[in-house]
Design a protein around this motif. Structure first.
Motif, PDB file in Angstrom:
ATOM      1  N   ARG A  10       0.867  -1.060   0.211  1.00 34.92           N
ATOM      2  CA  ARG A  10       0.243  -0.226   0.057  1.00 34.92           C
ATOM      3  C   ARG A  10       0.608   1.061   0.061  1.00 34.92           C
ATOM      4  O   ARG A  10       2.093   1.399   0.373  1.00 34.92           O
ATOM      5  CB  ARG A  10      -0.813   0.109   1.171  1.00 34.92           C
ATOM      6  CG  ARG A  10      -0.433  -0.275   2.546  1.00 34.92           C
ATOM      7  CD  ARG A  10       0.467   0.802   3.350  1.00 34.92           C
ATOM      8  NE  ARG A  10       0.997   0.499   4.702  1.00 34.92           N
ATOM      9  CZ  ARG A  10       1.407   1.354   5.569  1.00 34.92           C
ATOM     10  NH1 ARG A  10       2.075   2.427   4.826  1.00 34.92           N
ATOM     11  NH2 ARG A  10       1.601   0.904   6.790  1.00 34.92           N
ATOM     12  N   ARG A  44      -4.205   4.358   0.452  1.00 34.23           N
ATOM     13  CA  ARG A  44      -4.849   4.647   1.624  1.00 34.23           C
ATOM     14  C   ARG A  44      -4.494   6.210   2.041  1.00 34.23           C
ATOM     15  O   ARG A  44      -3.357   6.561   1.958  1.00 34.23           O
ATOM     16  CB  ARG A  44      -4.303   3.850   2.779  1.00 34.23           C
ATOM     17  CG  ARG A  44      -5.044   4.242   4.232  1.00 34.23           C
ATOM     18  CD  ARG A  44      -4.292   3.271   5.198  1.00 34.23           C
ATOM     19  NE  ARG A  44      -4.264   2.141   5.132  1.00 34.23           N
ATOM     20  CZ  ARG A  44      -3.355   1.306   5.630  1.00 34.23           C
ATOM     21  NH1 ARG A  44      -2.202   1.657   6.418  1.00 34.23           N
ATOM     22  NH2 ARG A  44      -3.262   0.129   5.244  1.00 34.23           N
ATOM     23  N   GLU A  46      -4.451   8.980   4.472  1.00 31.09           N
ATOM     24  CA  GLU A  46      -4.330   9.184   6.194  1.00 31.09           C
ATOM     25  C   GLU A  46      -4.740  10.498   6.577  1.00 31.09           C
ATOM     26  O   GLU A  46      -3.943  11.312   6.993  1.00 31.09           O
ATOM     27  CB  GLU A  46      -2.913   8.747   6.493  1.00 31.09           C
ATOM     28  CG  GLU A  46      -2.549   7.302   6.305  1.00 31.09           C
ATOM     29  CD  GLU A  46      -1.059   6.849   6.769  1.00 31.09           C
ATOM     30  OE1 GLU A  46      -0.172   7.997   7.219  1.00 31.09           O
ATOM     31  OE2 GLU A  46      -1.011   5.639   7.048  1.00 31.09           O
ATOM     32  N   LEU A  77      -8.990   3.885   0.662  1.00 30.02           N
ATOM     33  CA  LEU A  77      -9.553   3.661   1.854  1.00 30.02           C
ATOM     34  C   LEU A  77      -9.090   5.005   2.458  1.00 30.02           C
ATOM     35  O   LEU A  77      -8.144   5.556   2.375  1.00 30.02           O
ATOM     36  CB  LEU A  77      -8.811   2.568   2.636  1.00 30.02           C
ATOM     37  CG  LEU A  77      -9.370   2.273   4.090  1.00 30.02           C
ATOM     38  CD1 LEU A  77      -9.375   0.856   4.533  1.00 30.02           C
ATOM     39  CD2 LEU A  77      -8.709   3.160   4.945  1.00 30.02           C
ATOM     40  N   GLN A  79      -8.962   7.093   6.120  1.00 28.91           N
ATOM     41  CA  GLN A  79      -8.978   6.972   7.383  1.00 28.91           C
ATOM     42  C   GLN A  79      -9.942   7.882   8.008  1.00 28.91           C
ATOM     43  O   GLN A  79     -10.656   7.209   9.023  1.00 28.91           O
ATOM     44  CB  GLN A  79      -7.571   7.025   7.977  1.00 28.91           C
ATOM     45  CG  GLN A  79      -6.628   6.270   7.515  1.00 28.91           C
ATOM     46  CD  GLN A  79      -5.266   6.497   8.258  1.00 28.91           C
ATOM     47  OE1 GLN A  79      -4.917   7.464   8.752  1.00 28.91           O
ATOM     48  NE2 GLN A  79      -4.646   5.314   8.559  1.00 28.91           N
ATOM     49  N   ARG A  82     -13.237   5.724   9.225  1.00 27.78           N
ATOM     50  CA  ARG A  82     -12.939   4.470   9.783  1.00 27.78           C
ATOM     51  C   ARG A  82     -12.923   4.718  11.636  1.00 27.78           C
ATOM     52  O   ARG A  82     -12.177   3.900  12.235  1.00 27.78           O
ATOM     53  CB  ARG A  82     -11.339   3.966   9.515  1.00 27.78           C
ATOM     54  CG  ARG A  82     -11.477   3.594   7.972  1.00 27.78           C
ATOM     55  CD  ARG A  82     -11.587   2.082   7.720  1.00 27.78           C
ATOM     56  NE  ARG A  82     -10.615   1.374   8.550  1.00 27.78           N
ATOM     57  CZ  ARG A  82     -11.012   0.263   8.833  1.00 27.78           C
ATOM     58  NH1 ARG A  82     -12.033  -0.281   8.817  1.00 27.78           N
ATOM     59  NH2 ARG A  82      -9.910  -0.470   9.534  1.00 27.78           N
ATOM     60  N   TYR A  86     -11.367   2.326  14.822  1.00 29.97           N
ATOM     61  CA  TYR A  86     -10.214   2.839  15.640  1.00 29.97           C
ATOM     62  C   TYR A  86     -10.539   2.886  17.163  1.00 29.97           C
ATOM     63  O   TYR A  86     -10.016   2.635  18.170  1.00 29.97           O
ATOM     64  CB  TYR A  86      -9.603   4.033  15.258  1.00 29.97           C
ATOM     65  CG  TYR A  86      -9.306   4.329  13.740  1.00 29.97           C
ATOM     66  CD1 TYR A  86      -8.654   3.286  13.001  1.00 29.97           C
ATOM     67  CD2 TYR A  86      -9.603   5.615  12.966  1.00 29.97           C
ATOM     68  CE1 TYR A  86      -8.112   3.203  11.867  1.00 29.97           C
ATOM     69  CE2 TYR A  86      -9.168   5.538  11.607  1.00 29.97           C
ATOM     70  CZ  TYR A  86      -8.498   4.473  10.977  1.00 29.97           C
ATOM     71  OH  TYR A  86      -8.224   4.509   9.765  1.00 29.97           O
ATOM     72  N   ALA A 178      -4.049   4.020  13.917  1.00 31.44           N
ATOM     73  CA  ALA A 178      -4.862   3.682  12.614  1.00 31.44           C
ATOM     74  C   ALA A 178      -4.061   3.108  11.655  1.00 31.44           C
ATOM     75  O   ALA A 178      -4.507   2.129  11.038  1.00 31.44           O
ATOM     76  CB  ALA A 178      -5.198   5.183  12.074  1.00 31.44           C
ATOM     77  N   ASP A 182      -5.646  -0.450  10.068  1.00 29.36           N
ATOM     78  CA  ASP A 182      -5.997  -0.493   8.536  1.00 29.36           C
ATOM     79  C   ASP A 182      -4.949  -1.654   7.847  1.00 29.36           C
ATOM     80  O   ASP A 182      -5.555  -2.203   7.123  1.00 29.36           O
ATOM     81  CB  ASP A 182      -5.815   0.756   7.961  1.00 29.36           C
ATOM     82  CG  ASP A 182      -6.736   1.786   8.522  1.00 29.36           C
ATOM     83  OD1 ASP A 182      -7.846   1.495   8.928  1.00 29.36           O
ATOM     84  OD2 ASP A 182      -6.510   3.081   8.408  1.00 29.36           O
ATOM     85  N   ASP A 183      -3.759  -1.887   8.159  1.00 35.16           N
ATOM     86  CA  ASP A 183      -3.043  -2.709   7.789  1.00 35.16           C
ATOM     87  C   ASP A 183      -3.703  -4.253   8.129  1.00 35.16           C
ATOM     88  O   ASP A 183      -3.809  -4.953   7.299  1.00 35.16           O
ATOM     89  CB  ASP A 183      -1.523  -2.686   8.107  1.00 35.16           C
ATOM     90  CG  ASP A 183      -0.728  -1.712   7.733  1.00 35.16           C
ATOM     91  OD1 ASP A 183      -1.109  -1.000   6.389  1.00 35.16           O
ATOM     92  OD2 ASP A 183       0.262  -1.386   8.116  1.00 35.16           O
ATOM     93  N   GLU A 185      -6.631  -4.936   8.600  1.00 34.07           N
ATOM     94  CA  GLU A 185      -8.178  -4.911   8.072  1.00 34.07           C
ATOM     95  C   GLU A 185      -7.925  -5.140   6.413  1.00 34.07           C
ATOM     96  O   GLU A 185      -8.571  -5.849   5.889  1.00 34.07           O
ATOM     97  CB  GLU A 185      -9.029  -3.572   8.231  1.00 34.07           C
ATOM     98  CG  GLU A 185     -10.114  -3.379   7.288  1.00 34.07           C
ATOM     99  CD  GLU A 185     -11.416  -4.250   7.729  1.00 34.07           C
ATOM    100  OE1 GLU A 185     -12.155  -4.676   6.985  1.00 34.07           O
ATOM    101  OE2 GLU A 185     -11.172  -4.918   8.824  1.00 34.07           O
ATOM    102  N   GLN A 186      -6.837  -4.506   5.987  1.00 37.48           N
ATOM    103  CA  GLN A 186      -6.813  -4.916   4.566  1.00 37.48           C
ATOM    104  C   GLN A 186      -5.828  -5.775   4.047  1.00 37.48           C
ATOM    105  O   GLN A 186      -5.503  -6.272   2.944  1.00 37.48           O
ATOM    106  CB  GLN A 186      -6.104  -3.332   4.019  1.00 37.48           C
ATOM    107  CG  GLN A 186      -6.996  -2.238   3.818  1.00 37.48           C
ATOM    108  CD  GLN A 186      -6.383  -0.944   3.047  1.00 37.48           C
ATOM    109  OE1 GLN A 186      -5.525  -0.498   3.778  1.00 37.48           O
ATOM    110  NE2 GLN A 186      -6.983  -0.649   2.236  1.00 37.48           N
TER     111      GLN A 186
END
Length: 291
Positions: A10, A44, A46, A77, A79, A82, A86, A178, A182-183, A185-186
């Protein structure tokens, strides 16, 4: 569910301004590493700090990536969308003793060499009317890990002194929470990023493990600097990429990564250049310059 053996990388810029050359080099390196290994490449944004993010910056970044042919394999994605994930992770870490509330000011911590005069790690910050951050509770550790470019790494992690903020006093979720959420989740397996982030790797490894996940592999590339030796960044007034010259920009980025593209590619298309880069990508050729 992503297969464990599948490469997933990513590029995750913060939208504090338009994409500059240093960011392009990082984006290209992460893209070529993923594609050369038949993997997937994600983007992604941020965007966790609205106080530092011009409203037009996200669009500028995504437009620059498109202009340079760097299209992600899945939807982008954000953040900022999200927060629920978190918050759930924060509550999980608090409930398991991996995080704590901290009311100490920066001046107080500096005056005590990083120690918490309010004994926050032991539950000292109990006044709900007093502003507090939430910090991750690190464990003392000598961490050993393997960088895909720099080789074996050893980093010392100091409990309390190095504890990173995961939720700021203003209520904003921090990067150090975060990024791991996210890492996970993805399904990110590999991270290519600048060597200016190298020193926080051991801390992040502890966060991944506290969240019950295996840390990704890392590849840290040298950062691009200006004539004064400063990292190219919005703060140092790095100029925005010219989206009208993507081939020229990509050729320069390949040269910065020591990939030595043939001269005829300067007169070709973006697709030709990226195809050559994917076929000939050699991460070992990237200069191992100092941080």
């Amino acid at each position: 569910m992503t297969k464990p053996h599948q490469y997933r990388g990513r590029f995750a810029p913060s939208p504090t301004g338009p994409l500059h050359f240093g960011s392009l080099v990082t984006a290209l390196a992460s893209y070529l590493e993923a594609k050369s290994r038949n993997g997937q490449w994600l983007v992604r944004i941020e965007d966790l700090d609205p106080l530092r993010e011009p409203p037009e910056a996200t669009g500028q970044i995504l437009n620059s990536l498109d202009a340079h042919g760097l299209f992600p394999d899945e939807p982008v994605l954000f953040q900022s969308r999200r927060h629920a994930a978190y918050q759930a992770a924060t509550e999980q870490l608090l409930s398991k003793g991996f995080a704590y509330r901290c009311s100490c000011s920066r001046k107080q911590l500096e005056a005590h060499n990083g120690r918490h005069p309010l004994h926050c790690r032991e539950g000292g910050s109990k006044n709900v009317n007093q502003p507090f951050a939430i910090r991750f509770a690190l464990k003392n550790e000598i961490c050993h890990w393997q960088d895909q470019l720099l080789g074996p790494q050893t980093q010392v992690v100091r409990a309390e002194i190095d504890d990173p903020v995961i939720v700021r006093k203003e209520g904003f979720f921090a990067y150090q929470l975060a990024v791991e959420v996210d890492d996970i989740e993805q399904g990110i397996t590999d991270v290519v990023r600048g060597s200016d982030l190298l020193d926080m790797t051991a801390q992040q490894i502890q966060v991944y493990r506290a969240l019950g996940a295996k840390p990704p592999r890392w590849l840290h590339i040298p950062v691009i600097v200006n004539e004064q030796g400063q990292k190219l960044s919005k703060q140092n007034h790095a100029p925005a990429l010219d989206n009208l010259t993507p081939v020229k920009n990509l050729c320069s980025a390949l040269v910065a990564l020591n990939q030595q593209p043939p001269g005829f590619l300067q007169h070709g298309s973006v697709n030709d250049l990226l195809q050559w880069g994917c076929t000939h990508w050699n991460r070992r050729a990237v200069h191992l310059t100092s941080r």
